[in-house]
Design an enzyme around this catalytic site. Structure first.
Site, PDB file in Angstrom:
ATOM      1  N   GLN A  96       0.995  -1.186   0.249  1.00  0.00           N
ATOM      2  CA  GLN A  96       0.114   0.072  -0.136  1.00  0.00           C
ATOM      3  C   GLN A  96       1.158   1.276   0.219  1.00  0.00           C
ATOM      4  OE1 GLN A  96      -2.170  -2.106   3.984  1.00  0.00           O
ATOM      5  NE2 GLN A  96      -3.555   0.078   2.896  1.00  0.00           N
ATOM      6  N   ASP A  99       6.351   4.391  -0.964  1.00  0.00           N
ATOM      7  CA  ASP A  99       7.529   5.465  -0.978  1.00  0.00           C
ATOM      8  C   ASP A  99       9.167   4.721  -2.135  1.00  0.00           C
ATOM      9  OD1 ASP A  99       8.194   2.917   0.489  1.00  0.00           O
ATOM     10  OD2 ASP A  99       7.673   3.450   2.075  1.00  0.00           O
ATOM     11  N   HIS A 114      -0.943   1.593  -4.673  1.00  0.00           N
ATOM     12  CA  HIS A 114      -1.118   3.104  -4.525  1.00  0.00           C
ATOM     13  C   HIS A 114      -0.238   3.911  -5.924  1.00  0.00           C
ATOM     14  CE1 HIS A 114      -4.023   3.206  -1.660  1.00  0.00           C
ATOM     15  NE2 HIS A 114      -4.201   2.359  -1.276  1.00  0.00           N
ATOM     16  N   CYS A 122       3.211  13.326 -17.051  1.00  0.00           N
ATOM     17  CA  CYS A 122       2.338  14.411 -17.562  1.00  0.00           C
ATOM     18  C   CYS A 122       1.805  13.619 -17.606  1.00  0.00           C
ATOM     19  CB  CYS A 122       3.627  14.997 -18.669  1.00  0.00           C
ATOM     20  SG  CYS A 122       1.941  16.354 -19.325  1.00  0.00           S
ATOM     21  N   CYS A 141       5.306  19.930 -18.031  1.00  0.00           N
ATOM     22  CA  CYS A 141       6.465  19.027 -18.675  1.00  0.00           C
ATOM     23  C   CYS A 141       6.961  19.573 -19.750  1.00  0.00           C
ATOM     24  CB  CYS A 141       5.553  17.686 -19.640  1.00  0.00           C
ATOM     25  SG  CYS A 141       6.160  16.761 -20.530  1.00  0.00           S
ATOM     26  N   SER A 181       0.220  -2.872   8.405  1.00  0.00           N
ATOM     27  CA  SER A 181      -1.476  -2.161   7.801  1.00  0.00           C
ATOM     28  C   SER A 181      -1.570  -2.787   8.869  1.00  0.00           C
ATOM     29  CB  SER A 181      -1.558  -3.383   6.282  1.00  0.00           C
ATOM     30  OG  SER A 181      -2.868  -2.618   6.146  1.00  0.00           O
ATOM     31  N   SER A 182      -2.852  -1.039   9.128  1.00  0.00           N
ATOM     32  CA  SER A 182      -4.245  -2.045   9.806  1.00  0.00           C
ATOM     33  C   SER A 182      -4.738  -2.337   9.611  1.00  0.00           C
ATOM     34  CB  SER A 182      -5.283  -0.291  10.248  1.00  0.00           C
ATOM     35  OG  SER A 182      -4.696   1.001   8.371  1.00  0.00           O
ATOM     36  N   ASN A 206       1.391  -5.631  13.392  1.00  0.00           N
ATOM     37  CA  ASN A 206       0.724  -4.791  13.297  1.00  0.00           C
ATOM     38  C   ASN A 206       1.182  -3.411  14.417  1.00  0.00           C
ATOM     39  OD1 ASN A 206       0.058  -2.380  11.701  1.00  0.00           O
ATOM     40  ND2 ASN A 206      -1.636  -2.800  12.530  1.00  0.00           N
ATOM     41  N   ILE A 225       8.609  -4.523  12.971  1.00  0.00           N
ATOM     42  CA  ILE A 225       8.571  -5.422  11.655  1.00  0.00           C
ATOM     43  C   ILE A 225      10.125  -5.973  12.010  1.00  0.00           C
ATOM     44  CG2 ILE A 225       8.068  -5.551   9.059  1.00  0.00           C
ATOM     45  CD1 ILE A 225       6.131  -3.503   9.874  1.00  0.00           C
TER      46      ILE A 225
END
Length: 234
Positions: A96, A99, A114, A122, A141, A181-182, A206, A225
Site C-alpha cells: 500500500q 515510497d 497506490h 505528465c 512537462c 497495515s491497519s 502490526n 517489523i
C-alpha cells in the site's frame, strides 16, 4: 512458528502497509496526532481537484513529500524481504506504500497498489520523469502539461492491473503475511481474506490490533517489523 511456516509454504505472499514505512522515518497517514491527514485535509491538497483548481498548493505539498522521501531510506526489514524473495521463501509482495523502498531494497515482484512517489508523469502526454523534477521545483512537462506524482490521488481509482494481480497472488498463497497495515482500507484489506478463504495461513504483524486479527493464525503486536523479520532470518 512463523519461521517454520515459511519453510513449509510453497507460495508466500506479503502485504505491507504504512507501518513498514514509518520504521524508515516516514510519517503515516492516520496515526493519532502524527499522521499526515491530521494536519491537512487530503481532499483539498492530494486530490485530482487540487491538481486542477489548487495547483500551487498541490505542487508544494508533494514537493515536500518528495524531499522527505528522498532523505529517507529502506530499512533492514525491506532488505530481508528482498533476500527471502531471492531465496524463494516469498513469491510476491503487495504494498500500500508509495515510497518505492521495496524495489530499492531489491525486491522484484512488487505490486504497488497506490503507485510510486519515485516518479512523476505528465497529466497531458503521460511522459514519465524521476521525482527530482519536483525536488528541483520543475512542475511543467516539455509539452506544457502539468507534472504530477505517479500515485493514486484522492478521487482516482486504484490501477486495475495491480488489483487483478494482487487478487491472483492472494488466491495462490499458502501463507499470507501482513506487515504494518491497519487493514482498515478497502480493497487492500480484502487480500488477506481472499488468501484465508483459499486455505492460506494468515499472519498479521502490526503495532496495533486490526479488524482482521480474529481471522489470523498468528498475530504479533507492539513489535517493530524489522526486528521480527531479523529474528526469523537468523
Amino acid at each position: 512458528m512463523l519461521g517454520q511456516w515459511l519453510k513449509e509454504s510453497n507460495y508466500t505472499v506479503v502485504l505491507t502497509g504504512a507501518g513498514m514505512s514509518t520504521e524508515s522515518g516516514l510519517p503515516d497517514f492516520r496515526s493519532s496526532g502524527k499522521g499526515l491527514w491530521t494536519k491537512k485535509d487530503p481532499s483539498q491538497i492530494a486530490s485530482t481537484e487540487a491538481l486542477n483548481q489548487n495547483v500551487e498548493e498541490f505542487f508544494q505539498f508533494y514537493r515536500q513529500r518528495v524531499l522527505g522521501l528522498n532523505e529517507a531510506k529502506y530499512h533492514r526489514g525491506h532488505e530481508i524481504l528482498a533476500k527471502w524473495e531471492k531465496e524463494g521463501r516469498i513469491q510476491s509482495l503487495i504494498t500500500q506504500n508509495i515510497d518505492g523502498f521495496h524495489t530499492d531494497a531489491g525486491s522484484q515482484n512488487v505490486i504497488e497498489l497506490h503507485g510510486t512517489m519515485k516518479k512523476v508523469h505528465c497529466q497531458s502526454c503521460g511522459r514519465e520523469y524521476g521525482n527530482e523534477k519536483y525536488a528541483n521545483e520543475q512542475f511543467i512537462c516539455e509539452c506544457g502539461g502539468k507534472l504530477r506524482p505517479s500515485v493514486v490521488l484522492f478521487g482516482e481509482m486504484l490501477p486495475e492491473e495491480a488489483l487483478v494481480q494482487a487478487t491472483k497472488e492472494s488466491e495462490k498463497a499458502d501463507l499470507f503475511i501482513v506487515l504494518g497495515s491497519s487493514l482498515s482500507v478497502t480493497p487492500a484489506n480484502q487480500f488477506p481474506l481472499i488468501a484465508k478463504q483459499n486455505g492460506a495461513k494468515l499472519v498479521i504483524i502490526n503495532l496495533e490490533p486490526t479488524e482482521l486479527d480474529i481471522y489470523a493464525d498468528l498475530v504479533i503486536h507492539d513489535r517493530k517489523i524489522g526486528e521480527v523479520l531479523n529474528e526469523i532470518d537468523q
